[in-house]
Design a protein around this motif. Sequence first.
Motif, mmCIF file in Angstrom:
data_model
loop_
_atom_site.group_PDB
_atom_site.id
_atom_site.type_symbol
_atom_site.label_atom_id
_atom_site.label_comp_id
_atom_site.label_asym_id
_atom_site.label_seq_id
_atom_site.Cartn_x
_atom_site.Cartn_y
_atom_site.Cartn_z
ATOM 1 N N ARG A 20 44.025 53.195 39.232
ATOM 2 C CA ARG A 20 43.530 52.159 38.320
ATOM 3 C C ARG A 20 44.188 50.804 38.573
ATOM 4 O O ARG A 20 43.538 49.771 38.516
ATOM 5 C CB ARG A 20 43.746 52.597 36.873
ATOM 6 C CG ARG A 20 42.942 51.774 35.897
ATOM 7 C CD ARG A 20 42.911 52.402 34.517
ATOM 8 N NE ARG A 20 42.039 53.596 34.538
ATOM 9 C CZ ARG A 20 42.449 54.829 34.272
ATOM 10 N NH1 ARG A 20 43.697 55.062 33.944
ATOM 11 N NH2 ARG A 20 41.620 55.836 34.309
ATOM 12 N N ARG A 21 45.476 50.793 38.878
ATOM 13 C CA ARG A 21 46.174 49.525 39.097
ATOM 14 C C ARG A 21 45.657 48.788 40.338
ATOM 15 O O ARG A 21 45.301 47.620 40.243
ATOM 16 C CB ARG A 21 47.677 49.762 39.197
ATOM 17 C CG ARG A 21 48.445 48.488 39.392
ATOM 18 C CD ARG A 21 49.943 48.734 39.355
ATOM 19 N NE ARG A 21 50.607 47.698 40.111
ATOM 20 C CZ ARG A 21 51.682 47.864 40.831
ATOM 21 N NH1 ARG A 21 52.246 49.045 40.893
ATOM 22 N NH2 ARG A 21 52.210 46.884 41.486
ATOM 23 N N PRO A 22 45.621 49.411 41.517
ATOM 24 C CA PRO A 22 45.146 48.670 42.683
ATOM 25 C C PRO A 22 43.625 48.525 42.734
ATOM 26 O O PRO A 22 43.107 47.659 43.435
ATOM 27 C CB PRO A 22 45.650 49.485 43.865
ATOM 28 C CG PRO A 22 45.779 50.859 43.344
ATOM 29 C CD PRO A 22 46.151 50.714 41.889
ATOM 30 N N PRO A 24 41.123 48.264 39.820
ATOM 31 C CA PRO A 24 40.728 48.262 38.411
ATOM 32 C C PRO A 24 39.211 48.294 38.199
ATOM 33 O O PRO A 24 38.741 48.790 37.181
ATOM 34 C CB PRO A 24 41.334 46.972 37.865
ATOM 35 C CG PRO A 24 41.480 46.092 39.053
ATOM 36 C CD PRO A 24 41.743 47.003 40.214
ATOM 37 N N ASP A 25 38.465 47.784 39.140
ATOM 38 C CA ASP A 25 37.008 47.807 39.042
ATOM 39 C C ASP A 25 36.476 49.005 39.821
ATOM 40 O O ASP A 25 36.848 49.224 40.970
ATOM 41 C CB ASP A 25 36.413 46.509 39.616
ATOM 42 C CG ASP A 25 36.912 45.282 38.874
ATOM 43 O OD1 ASP A 25 37.069 45.350 37.638
ATOM 44 O OD2 ASP A 25 37.165 44.262 39.545
ATOM 45 N N THR A 27 37.061 52.253 39.482
ATOM 46 C CA THR A 27 38.176 53.122 39.868
ATOM 47 C C THR A 27 37.686 54.450 40.433
ATOM 48 O O THR A 27 38.163 54.887 41.483
ATOM 49 C CB THR A 27 39.117 53.361 38.670
ATOM 50 O OG1 THR A 27 39.587 52.098 38.200
ATOM 51 C CG2 THR A 27 40.298 54.223 39.061
ATOM 52 N N ARG A 68 47.202 46.415 48.377
ATOM 53 C CA ARG A 68 46.451 46.528 47.133
ATOM 54 C C ARG A 68 47.404 46.701 45.950
ATOM 55 O O ARG A 68 47.207 46.100 44.893
ATOM 56 C CB ARG A 68 45.459 47.697 47.171
ATOM 57 C CG ARG A 68 44.320 47.563 48.138
ATOM 58 C CD ARG A 68 43.345 46.496 47.756
ATOM 59 N NE ARG A 68 42.755 46.756 46.454
ATOM 60 C CZ ARG A 68 41.579 46.307 46.073
ATOM 61 N NH1 ARG A 68 40.845 45.579 46.892
ATOM 62 N NH2 ARG A 68 41.124 46.545 44.861
ATOM 63 N N PHE A 69 48.430 47.519 46.127
ATOM 64 C CA PHE A 69 49.401 47.717 45.050
ATOM 65 C C PHE A 69 50.222 46.457 44.819
ATOM 66 O O PHE A 69 50.511 46.102 43.687
ATOM 67 C CB PHE A 69 50.327 48.890 45.360
ATOM 68 C CG PHE A 69 49.779 50.216 44.941
ATOM 69 C CD1 PHE A 69 49.940 50.668 43.641
ATOM 70 C CD2 PHE A 69 49.081 51.009 45.835
ATOM 71 C CE1 PHE A 69 49.422 51.881 43.236
ATOM 72 C CE2 PHE A 69 48.565 52.235 45.438
ATOM 73 C CZ PHE A 69 48.736 52.669 44.146
ATOM 74 N N ALA A 71 49.361 43.412 45.321
ATOM 75 C CA ALA A 71 48.536 42.315 44.794
ATOM 76 C C ALA A 71 48.310 42.445 43.284
ATOM 77 O O ALA A 71 47.906 41.497 42.634
ATOM 78 C CB ALA A 71 47.203 42.258 45.518
ATOM 79 N N ARG A 72 48.562 43.608 42.735
ATOM 80 C CA ARG A 72 48.277 43.847 41.310
ATOM 81 C C ARG A 72 49.530 43.888 40.497
ATOM 82 O O ARG A 72 50.481 44.386 40.623
ATOM 83 C CB ARG A 72 47.488 45.134 41.122
ATOM 84 C CG ARG A 72 46.234 45.188 41.931
ATOM 85 C CD ARG A 72 45.149 44.423 41.268
ATOM 86 N NE ARG A 72 43.972 44.462 42.152
ATOM 87 C CZ ARG A 72 42.960 43.679 42.005
ATOM 88 N NH1 ARG A 72 42.935 42.784 41.065
ATOM 89 N NH2 ARG A 72 41.932 43.754 42.801
#
Length: 72
Positions: A20-22, A24-25, A27, A68-69, A71-72
């Motif tokens: 969900r974190r990396p 969010p859209d 998922t 990805r991780f 960046a969030r």
Amino acid sequence: MAGTGAAHFVAPKAFEPISRRPFPDDTRRWVLRNGATEVAIGLAIAGPRTRALGIAALACYATWLATRFAAR
């Protein structure tokens, strides 16, 4: 690697909290995409003729996931 990828399809809800974190859209869609990627990389690593390509793909995939991780 391939087994973990397959688990994304068997129990996708188990991967949603960490995804969900990396991602969010959409998922769930990303859980399945990542599962397919991990199956493909795992199968490539398992074969002696495709192992080098699989290892290179794993390095790229791990780097991409890390970004990805981060960046969030």
